[in-house]
Motif scaffolding. Structure first.
Motif, short mmCIF file in Angstrom:
data_model
loop_
_atom_site.label_atom_id
_atom_site.label_comp_id
_atom_site.label_asym_id
_atom_site.label_seq_id
_atom_site.Cartn_x
_atom_site.Cartn_y
_atom_site.Cartn_z
N TYR A 132 43.83 -30.92 28.17
CA TYR A 132 42.97 -30.91 29.35
C TYR A 132 43.70 -30.36 30.57
O TYR A 132 43.09 -29.94 31.54
CB TYR A 132 42.43 -32.32 29.65
N PHE A 134 45.61 -27.81 30.32
CA PHE A 134 45.85 -26.41 29.93
C PHE A 134 47.29 -26.16 29.52
O PHE A 134 47.82 -25.09 29.74
CB PHE A 134 45.47 -25.46 31.09
N LYS A 137 47.22 -25.44 23.20
CA LYS A 137 45.99 -24.80 22.71
C LYS A 137 44.98 -25.80 22.16
O LYS A 137 43.87 -25.44 21.80
CB LYS A 137 46.36 -23.78 21.62
N TYR A 218 30.43 -33.88 31.15
CA TYR A 218 31.26 -32.71 31.43
C TYR A 218 32.16 -32.39 30.23
O TYR A 218 32.23 -31.24 29.79
CB TYR A 218 32.13 -32.98 32.67
N ARG A 222 32.01 -29.06 27.94
CA ARG A 222 33.22 -28.24 27.98
C ARG A 222 33.81 -28.07 26.58
O ARG A 222 34.23 -26.97 26.21
CB ARG A 222 34.26 -28.89 28.89
N MET A 226 34.79 -24.60 25.23
CA MET A 226 36.23 -24.33 25.14
C MET A 226 36.79 -24.68 23.77
O MET A 226 37.66 -24.00 23.26
CB MET A 226 36.98 -25.14 26.20
N ARG A 228 35.16 -24.86 21.00
CA ARG A 228 34.40 -24.18 19.97
C ARG A 228 34.03 -25.14 18.85
O ARG A 228 34.27 -24.92 17.69
CB ARG A 228 35.16 -22.97 19.43
N ASP A 244 35.45 -22.22 14.53
CA ASP A 244 36.60 -21.37 14.20
C ASP A 244 37.16 -21.62 12.82
O ASP A 244 38.11 -20.98 12.41
CB ASP A 244 37.73 -21.60 15.22
N HIS B 342 38.42 -28.36 37.53
CA HIS B 342 38.77 -28.29 36.11
C HIS B 342 37.89 -27.28 35.39
O HIS B 342 38.37 -26.49 34.57
CB HIS B 342 38.63 -29.68 35.48
N ALA B 343 36.61 -27.28 35.73
CA ALA B 343 35.68 -26.34 35.09
C ALA B 343 36.06 -24.90 35.45
O ALA B 343 36.02 -24.01 34.60
CB ALA B 343 34.26 -26.65 35.53
N ILE B 345 39.09 -23.72 36.29
CA ILE B 345 40.30 -23.33 35.57
C ILE B 345 39.96 -23.06 34.10
O ILE B 345 40.43 -22.11 33.50
CB ILE B 345 41.39 -24.42 35.68
N SER B 346 39.08 -23.95 33.54
CA SER B 346 38.68 -23.79 32.14
C SER B 346 38.07 -22.41 31.91
O SER B 346 38.37 -21.75 30.93
CB SER B 346 37.65 -24.86 31.75
N VAL B 349 40.81 -19.75 31.96
CA VAL B 349 41.64 -19.81 30.76
C VAL B 349 40.88 -19.24 29.56
O VAL B 349 41.42 -18.52 28.74
CB VAL B 349 42.08 -21.27 30.48
N ARG B 350 39.61 -19.56 29.51
CA ARG B 350 38.80 -19.09 28.39
C ARG B 350 38.67 -17.57 28.39
O ARG B 350 38.78 -16.91 27.36
CB ARG B 350 37.41 -19.74 28.45
N ASP B 353 42.03 -16.12 27.18
CA ASP B 353 42.38 -16.36 25.77
C ASP B 353 41.23 -16.05 24.82
O ASP B 353 41.09 -16.69 23.79
CB ASP B 353 42.80 -17.82 25.57
N ARG B 356 41.71 -15.81 20.84
CA ARG B 356 42.60 -16.75 20.16
C ARG B 356 41.93 -17.52 19.02
O ARG B 356 42.58 -18.32 18.35
CB ARG B 356 43.18 -17.75 21.15
N HIS B 357 40.65 -17.29 18.77
CA HIS B 357 39.88 -18.14 17.86
C HIS B 357 40.48 -18.43 16.50
O HIS B 357 40.37 -19.51 15.98
CB HIS B 357 38.51 -17.52 17.57
#
Lengths: 248, 368
Positions: A132, A134, A137, A218, A222, A226, A228, A244, B342-343, B345-346, B349-350, B353, B356-357
């Motif tokens: 959370y 960051f 991964k 949230y 998320r 994020m 997936r 994935d 946070h959202a 930054i998310s 970052v997404r 990246d 990266r899956h």
């Protein structure tokens, strides 16, 4: 883990091509996590928390006065009655959900305790915290991740239980001094010192549950994007899908 | 001391007729909420039982309990003080003073060891060895302990003795504590209120002295007969509460019409007392009837659950004061801002990246 139901992957499109035609679309990995009683309970509880918060807020801060014949009006009484009905339903839900934690699957038990003394669990919590923040991964978890589990246990499971107990403490006040309700919940008055303090904490509890709901919502949305992984839809279908990972 | 007279003998000596005596017993039984048959039991007890001596001590207090008590109309304080109970010591209203008064106290303790009733008005401050309340030349806490040790039971008059009241309100500089935190080996009957209702006080005393037993108490140690219900439960304005008709300001039309004072902070719904049924000054009125909300004076920590004119109590956290709604607004701002950042930054970052899956390990906590 043996109790977990595992979906056998179907592969109807194994050899199909995607739109551009460069790569075959592969089926994703899925797990059956939320049994139907848990799903029904979840959405009913969500609805009841909204109803209880709305009526509860109005009980503490009543809407504008209504003019008219007093004996024909029951506006504020009605708000309180809805609150009490919703509270009884929520209580039945809390009891039922606890029962399901015993008889249901492995995932149904997660939010009823945390393996506080397990080093592994703490290191897992740490991993999630880092995700959370960051800093990594991210790991994938079939059920709740360890941090989510801790917040659900602390904020929701204990929080809703506290609301039920303090709520019944207040409800018992209008019952007689020798009533079973006063017998069962009158101790809350002694615990908080006074009826006023009991109200203050019951009111604060509402905000705790609302804060939990906001964070829960949230994090779920998320994670869907994020991480997936299916979260919101999994509480409807019961299946958690990892976009994935593929069954090969 | 000679043979102690019975209640009846004293009443007769004061010129009360047999008929009046029986009427009085019926009235007292009714005011105590007892069945009609108990009037007879009451009369019987009063005719054969010697009066039980009462010592009335004053600690850290304002004497409002005594003021209330002597205004009792029903039964008249005159009857209670002079006839029903043998009030051997009460430094505020007794004729004797100084050495004589203290002698009186000592006599009762010696002669009626284990048989007298100790009524306590006020409480004892413990800070600095109790020097903030000195009675008879020594800290009140010592006097209280001494006389409680030989008493039959202790009655805590008012909110001071019952809960601590204003002197125990935060930050409680003299460390005042209620009676039950000092006297632990005797039954303590709490009669809270600031002051308690006169008829409640005399009712409790009449009950104890007549039946030789304590009235039934609730979990908090208050007599159920007077503290079993909230003021709200028997409030004559309750209809306006259920209807949703509230006084919004002190001078509005609702105030003139006598609507519910809930929105202006009335503590009726959180206060256990008999004001809405017994009322005050011989049943003339009580605060809500006079157009002012209840301030909850018979409740524990009522000074700390203010402001009196607001529905929600203030909570002191981190040195700041606000009510639950106020704190929630602050918390919502912090949590909301945190989630928004946070959202954001998310999302960044997404985007970074995106490819990266395919690099992950299988999920934990289940068997595929």
């Amino acid at each position: 883990m043996a109790t977990d139901t595992v979906k056998l992957p179907e592969r109807p499109h194994e050899h199909a091509m995607d739109a551009v035609g460069t790569e075959p679309v592969r089926p994703v990995m899925s797990f059956y996590v939320y049994e139907w009683p848990v799903r029904i309970w979840h959405w009913l509880t969500a609805l009841l928390v909204v109803a209880l918060s709305l009526t509860g807020y109005f009980i503490a801060s009543p809407p504008a006065s209504v003019a008219g014949d007093t004996s024909a009006l029951f506006t504020f009484g009605q708000i309180r009655e809805w609150h009490f009905i919703a509270a009884w339903l929520l209580t039945i839900g809390v009891v039922f959900r606890a029962y399901w934690a015993v008889v249901g699957g492995e995932h149904a038990r997660l939010i009823y305790y945390v393996p506080f003394w397990s080093k592994q669990w703490w290191s897992d919590v740490f991993l999630v915290v880092k995700w959370y923040l960051f800093l990594n991964k991210g790991e994938k978890w079939v059920g709740h991740n360890p941090l989510a589990r801790a917040s659900m246990f602390g904020m929701f499971t204990l929080g809703s239980l506290a609301m039920v107990v303090t709520g019944f403490g207040l409800y018992a006040e209008q019952a007689g001094v020798d009533s079973w309700l006063r017998g069962a919940f009158g101790w809350t008055l002694s615990l908080f010192g006074s009826s006023m303090a009991l109200r203050t904490w019951h009111h604060a509890g509402m905000y705790l549950l609302l804060a939990f709901s906001a964070i829960h919502l949230y994090a779920a949305v998320r994670d869907d994007i994020m991480g997936r992984v299916s979260t919101v839809s999994s509480m409807i279908s019961g299946w958690r899908t990892f976009r994935d990972f593929h069954d090969e | 001391m000679a043979r102690v007279e019975t209640f009846y003998e004293v009443l007769r000596r004061h010129g009360v007729s047999r008929r009046s005596f029986v009427q009085f017993c019926s009235l007292t039984a009714a005011s105590l909420g007892l069945k009609p048959a108990f009037a007879e039991e009451l009369a019987q007890a009063m005719q054969v039982k010697p009066r039980i001596p009462v010592l009335w001590l004053h600690g850290l207090e304002c004497t409002c309990c005594s003021e209330s008590f002597i205004r009792s109309a029903h039964p008249l304080a005159k009857d209670v003080v002079l006839s029903l109970i043998s009030l051997d010591y009460d430094d505020t209203i007794m004729a004797a003073a100084g050495e004589q008064a203290e002698q009186c106290l000592e006599d009762v303790r010696r002669e009626y060891k284990g048989k007298y009733l100790l009524c306590v008005e006020g409480n004892a401050p413990l800070a600095d060895d109790g020097v903030y309340c000195i009675t008879g030349g020594r800290p009140f806490v010592e006097q209280l302990k001494d006389y409680a040790a030989d008493a039959m039971a202790v009655v805590s008059w008012g909110s001071c003795a019952s809960w601590g009241c204003v002197q125990a309100a935060k930050p409680n500089p003299t460390h005042a504590v209620p009676v039950h935190e000092i006297v632990r080996d005797k039954p303590v009957i709490k009669v809270p209120g600031c002051p308690p209702i006169a008829e409640v006080m005399t009712g409790v005393i009449s009950y104890i002295l007549t039946f030789d037993r304590l009235p039934e108490l609730d979990r908090q140690g208050r007599p159920k007969m007077f503290y079993g219900q909230r003021i709200h439960d028997k409030c004559y304005r309750r209809g306006h509460f259920d209807a949703g008709q509230f006084v919004e300001a002190w001078d509005d039309d609702g105030a003139r019409q006598g609507w519910c004072l809930y929105k202006l902070g009335c503590r009726g719904p959180t206060t256990y007392n008999a004001c809405s049924t017994v009322r005050w000054n011989d049943g003339v009125s009580f605060p809500i009837q006079s157009g002012h909300g209840c301030i909850g004076c018979s409740e524990k920590d009522f000074w700390d659950n203010g402001p009196f004119y607001e529905r929600l109590a203030n909570v002191n956290l981190f040195g700041a004061e606000a009510n639950a709604d106020g704190w929630a607004k602050g918390a919502a701002a912090v949590v909301g801002a945190g989630m928004a950042v946070h959202a954001g930054i998310s999302a960044v970052v997404r985007l970074r990246d995106k490819e990266r899956h395919d690099t992950h390990l299988p999920p934990k906590g289940g068997t595929p």
